[in-house]
Write a protein that holds these residues in place. Structure first.
Motif, PDB file in Angstrom:
ATOM      1  N   GLU A 182       7.553   3.260   7.709  1.00  0.00           N
ATOM      2  CA  GLU A 182       8.109   2.590   8.892  1.00  0.00           C
ATOM      3  C   GLU A 182       7.161   1.554   9.493  1.00  0.00           C
ATOM      4  OE1 GLU A 182       7.878   5.890   8.328  1.00  0.00           O
ATOM      5  OE2 GLU A 182       7.454   6.989  10.201  1.00  0.00           O
ATOM      6  N   ASP A 183       5.940   1.462   8.981  1.00  0.00           N
ATOM      7  CA  ASP A 183       5.030   0.394   9.395  1.00  0.00           C
ATOM      8  C   ASP A 183       5.299  -0.905   8.640  1.00  0.00           C
ATOM      9  OD1 ASP A 183       2.442   2.856   9.529  1.00  0.00           O
ATOM     10  OD2 ASP A 183       3.516   1.981  11.237  1.00  0.00           O
ATOM     11  N   THR A 184       6.176  -0.856   7.663  1.00  0.00           N
ATOM     12  CA  THR A 184       6.511  -2.051   6.896  1.00  0.00           C
ATOM     13  C   THR A 184       7.110  -3.123   7.791  1.00  0.00           C
ATOM     14  OG1 THR A 184       6.863  -0.822   4.840  1.00  0.00           O
ATOM     15  CG2 THR A 184       7.967  -2.957   5.043  1.00  0.00           C
ATOM     16  N   ALA A 185       6.500  -4.301   7.763  1.00  0.00           N
ATOM     17  CA  ALA A 185       6.939  -5.397   8.629  1.00  0.00           C
ATOM     18  C   ALA A 185       6.077  -6.623   8.351  1.00  0.00           C
ATOM     19  CB  ALA A 185       6.799  -5.010  10.098  1.00  0.00           C
ATOM     20  N   GLY A 193       0.535 -16.874  15.062  1.00  0.00           N
ATOM     21  CA  GLY A 193       0.307 -17.177  13.666  1.00  0.00           C
ATOM     22  C   GLY A 193       1.605 -17.121  12.881  1.00  0.00           C
ATOM     23  N   GLN A 194       1.500 -17.371  11.576  1.00  0.00           N
ATOM     24  CA  GLN A 194       2.673 -17.397  10.718  1.00  0.00           C
ATOM     25  C   GLN A 194       3.073 -16.015  10.212  1.00  0.00           C
ATOM     26  OE1 GLN A 194       4.626 -20.194  10.077  1.00  0.00           O
ATOM     27  NE2 GLN A 194       3.369 -20.856  11.800  1.00  0.00           N
ATOM     28  N   GLY A 195       2.178 -15.071  10.327  1.00  0.00           N
ATOM     29  CA  GLY A 195       2.492 -13.706   9.925  1.00  0.00           C
ATOM     30  C   GLY A 195       1.980 -13.356   8.543  1.00  0.00           C
ATOM     31  N   THR A 196       1.776 -12.067   8.337  1.00  0.00           N
ATOM     32  CA  THR A 196       1.375 -11.550   7.034  1.00  0.00           C
ATOM     33  C   THR A 196       2.193 -10.295   6.748  1.00  0.00           C
ATOM     34  OG1 THR A 196      -0.516 -10.867   5.663  1.00  0.00           O
ATOM     35  CG2 THR A 196      -0.560 -10.176   7.957  1.00  0.00           C
ATOM     36  N   GLN A 197       2.696 -10.182   5.524  1.00  0.00           N
ATOM     37  CA  GLN A 197       3.583  -9.082   5.162  1.00  0.00           C
ATOM     38  C   GLN A 197       2.787  -7.818   4.847  1.00  0.00           C
ATOM     39  OE1 GLN A 197       7.151  -8.952   4.854  1.00  0.00           O
ATOM     40  NE2 GLN A 197       6.720  -6.762   4.627  1.00  0.00           N
ATOM     41  N   VAL A 198       3.213  -6.727   5.441  1.00  0.00           N
ATOM     42  CA  VAL A 198       2.671  -5.401   5.125  1.00  0.00           C
ATOM     43  C   VAL A 198       3.826  -4.551   4.616  1.00  0.00           C
ATOM     44  CG1 VAL A 198       1.668  -3.297   6.071  1.00  0.00           C
ATOM     45  CG2 VAL A 198       0.804  -5.530   6.794  1.00  0.00           C
ATOM     46  N   THR A 199       3.671  -4.015   3.425  1.00  0.00           N
ATOM     47  CA  THR A 199       4.694  -3.163   2.838  1.00  0.00           C
ATOM     48  C   THR A 199       4.073  -1.823   2.476  1.00  0.00           C
ATOM     49  OG1 THR A 199       5.847  -5.084   1.930  1.00  0.00           O
ATOM     50  CG2 THR A 199       6.417  -2.924   1.019  1.00  0.00           C
ATOM     51  N   VAL A 200       4.650  -0.760   3.006  1.00  0.00           N
ATOM     52  CA  VAL A 200       4.151   0.593   2.754  1.00  0.00           C
ATOM     53  C   VAL A 200       5.201   1.342   1.944  1.00  0.00           C
ATOM     54  CG1 VAL A 200       3.252   2.703   3.761  1.00  0.00           C
ATOM     55  CG2 VAL A 200       2.932   0.523   4.951  1.00  0.00           C
ATOM     56  N   SER A 201       4.826   1.738   0.740  1.00  0.00           N
ATOM     57  CA  SER A 201       5.761   2.444  -0.134  1.00  0.00           C
ATOM     58  C   SER A 201       5.639   3.956   0.060  1.00  0.00           C
ATOM     59  CB  SER A 201       5.502   2.074  -1.588  1.00  0.00           C
ATOM     60  OG  SER A 201       4.207   2.497  -1.971  1.00  0.00           O
ATOM     61  N   SER A 202       6.754   4.636  -0.132  1.00  0.00           N
ATOM     62  CA  SER A 202       6.757   6.092   0.067  1.00  0.00           C
ATOM     63  C   SER A 202       6.449   6.832  -1.219  1.00  0.00           C
ATOM     64  CB  SER A 202       8.129   6.533   0.593  1.00  0.00           C
ATOM     65  OG  SER A 202       9.153   6.126  -0.287  1.00  0.00           O
ATOM     66  N   GLN A 224      -7.231  -2.661  12.116  1.00  0.00           N
ATOM     67  CA  GLN A 224      -7.459  -1.645  11.090  1.00  0.00           C
ATOM     68  C   GLN A 224      -6.303  -0.657  11.139  1.00  0.00           C
ATOM     69  OE1 GLN A 224     -10.012  -1.293   8.759  1.00  0.00           O
ATOM     70  NE2 GLN A 224      -8.715   0.369   7.954  1.00  0.00           N
ATOM     71  N   MET A 225      -5.616  -0.518  10.027  1.00  0.00           N
ATOM     72  CA  MET A 225      -4.429   0.321   9.965  1.00  0.00           C
ATOM     73  C   MET A 225      -4.676   1.457   8.984  1.00  0.00           C
ATOM     74  SD  MET A 225      -1.442  -2.589  10.034  1.00  0.00           S
ATOM     75  CE  MET A 225      -1.783  -3.126   8.365  1.00  0.00           C
ATOM     76  N   ASN A 226      -4.692   2.667   9.487  1.00  0.00           N
ATOM     77  CA  ASN A 226      -4.900   3.862   8.669  1.00  0.00           C
ATOM     78  C   ASN A 226      -3.653   4.735   8.695  1.00  0.00           C
ATOM     79  OD1 ASN A 226      -7.592   3.020   8.256  1.00  0.00           O
ATOM     80  ND2 ASN A 226      -8.277   4.135  10.076  1.00  0.00           N
ATOM     81  N   SER A 227      -3.597   5.650   7.755  1.00  0.00           N
ATOM     82  CA  SER A 227      -2.474   6.599   7.674  1.00  0.00           C
ATOM     83  C   SER A 227      -1.141   5.868   7.757  1.00  0.00           C
ATOM     84  CB  SER A 227      -2.580   7.638   8.798  1.00  0.00           C
ATOM     85  OG  SER A 227      -3.806   8.337   8.726  1.00  0.00           O
ATOM     86  N   VAL A 277       0.850  -1.182   0.000  1.00  0.00           N
ATOM     87  CA  VAL A 277       0.000   0.000   0.000  1.00  0.00           C
ATOM     88  C   VAL A 277       0.890   1.238   0.000  1.00  0.00           C
ATOM     89  CG1 VAL A 277      -0.162   0.055   2.528  1.00  0.00           C
ATOM     90  CG2 VAL A 277      -1.984   1.087   1.148  1.00  0.00           C
ATOM     91  N   GLN A 278       0.400   2.311  -0.564  1.00  0.00           N
ATOM     92  CA  GLN A 278       1.156   3.557  -0.550  1.00  0.00           C
ATOM     93  C   GLN A 278       1.028   4.244   0.809  1.00  0.00           C
ATOM     94  OE1 GLN A 278      -0.257   5.900  -3.899  1.00  0.00           O
ATOM     95  NE2 GLN A 278       1.393   5.104  -5.195  1.00  0.00           N
ATOM     96  N   ALA A 279       2.002   5.053   1.124  1.00  0.00           N
ATOM     97  CA  ALA A 279       1.952   5.820   2.361  1.00  0.00           C
ATOM     98  C   ALA A 279       0.664   6.636   2.414  1.00  0.00           C
ATOM     99  CB  ALA A 279       3.164   6.744   2.456  1.00  0.00           C
ATOM    100  N   GLY A 280       0.055   6.649   3.590  1.00  0.00           N
ATOM    101  CA  GLY A 280      -1.222   7.334   3.758  1.00  0.00           C
ATOM    102  C   GLY A 280      -2.427   6.433   3.555  1.00  0.00           C
ATOM    103  N   GLY A 281      -2.188   5.256   3.015  1.00  0.00           N
ATOM    104  CA  GLY A 281      -3.272   4.330   2.748  1.00  0.00           C
ATOM    105  C   GLY A 281      -3.667   3.515   3.965  1.00  0.00           C
ATOM    106  N   SER A 282      -4.569   2.556   3.744  1.00  0.00           N
ATOM    107  CA  SER A 282      -5.117   1.740   4.822  1.00  0.00           C
ATOM    108  C   SER A 282      -5.097   0.263   4.452  1.00  0.00           C
ATOM    109  CB  SER A 282      -6.562   2.147   5.122  1.00  0.00           C
ATOM    110  OG  SER A 282      -6.645   3.493   5.543  1.00  0.00           O
ATOM    111  N   LEU A 283      -5.006  -0.554   5.464  1.00  0.00           N
ATOM    112  CA  LEU A 283      -5.158  -1.998   5.340  1.00  0.00           C
ATOM    113  C   LEU A 283      -5.899  -2.503   6.571  1.00  0.00           C
ATOM    114  CD1 LEU A 283      -1.673  -3.329   4.107  1.00  0.00           C
ATOM    115  CD2 LEU A 283      -3.817  -3.380   2.826  1.00  0.00           C
ATOM    116  N   ARG A 284      -6.586  -3.620   6.393  1.00  0.00           N
ATOM    117  CA  ARG A 284      -7.240  -4.262   7.531  1.00  0.00           C
ATOM    118  C   ARG A 284      -6.745  -5.696   7.628  1.00  0.00           C
ATOM    119  NH1 ARG A 284     -13.468  -6.220   8.410  1.00  0.00           N
ATOM    120  NH2 ARG A 284     -13.698  -5.648  10.617  1.00  0.00           N
TER     121      ARG A 284
END
Length: 126
Positions: A88-91, A117-126, A81-84, A11-18
């Motif tokens: 640095e939230d990439t993990a 759990g096994q984990g899920t990747q979140v990548t935030v692009s700048s 729920q992850m907003n904004s 997701v791009q910076a400023g975006g959201s994921l759940r």
């Protein structure tokens, strides 16, 4: 109890994921739940936690005001729920659970949790 995370992605910076964490195997409503994350080259860190009843929620200072943890005991699922979002939230985000024996206590300490759990990747692009 078995835990399976989903909902990660790019997701791009400023975006959201759940993120979702589906639990199976035990009575989900008895369990306190937490979210942790681990970035490359860094230690696993606390993100958020919720008590078995849902009455108590706790957040790392770095995510407070941007992330919200919730649970649906009827669906055996906990959400983040992850907003904004920031780069640095990439993990890799991990869901964790423990049975506190009826107490409403939760902890920021990973050692408090017995199941992961096994984990899920979140990548935030700048």
């Amino acid at each position: 109890v078995q835990l399976e995370e989903s909902g990660g992605g790019l997701v791009q910076a400023g975006g959201s994921l759940r993120l979702s964490c589906a639990a199976s195997g035990r009575t989900f409503s008895n369990y306190a739940m937490g979210w942790f994350r681990q970035a490359p080259g860094k230690e696993r860190e606390f993100v958020a936690a919720i008590s078995w009843s849902g009455s108590g929620t706790y957040y790392a200072d770095s995510v407070k005001g941007r992330f919200t943890i919730s649970r649906d005991n009827a669906k055996n699922t906990v959400f983040l729920q992850m907003n904004s979002l920031k780069p640095e939230d990439t993990a890799v985000y991990y869901c964790a659970a423990t049975n506190p024996g009826g107490s409403d206590y939760v902890s920021r300490n990973a050692k408090f949790y017995d199941y992961w759990g096994q984990g899920t990747q979140v990548t935030v692009s700048s």
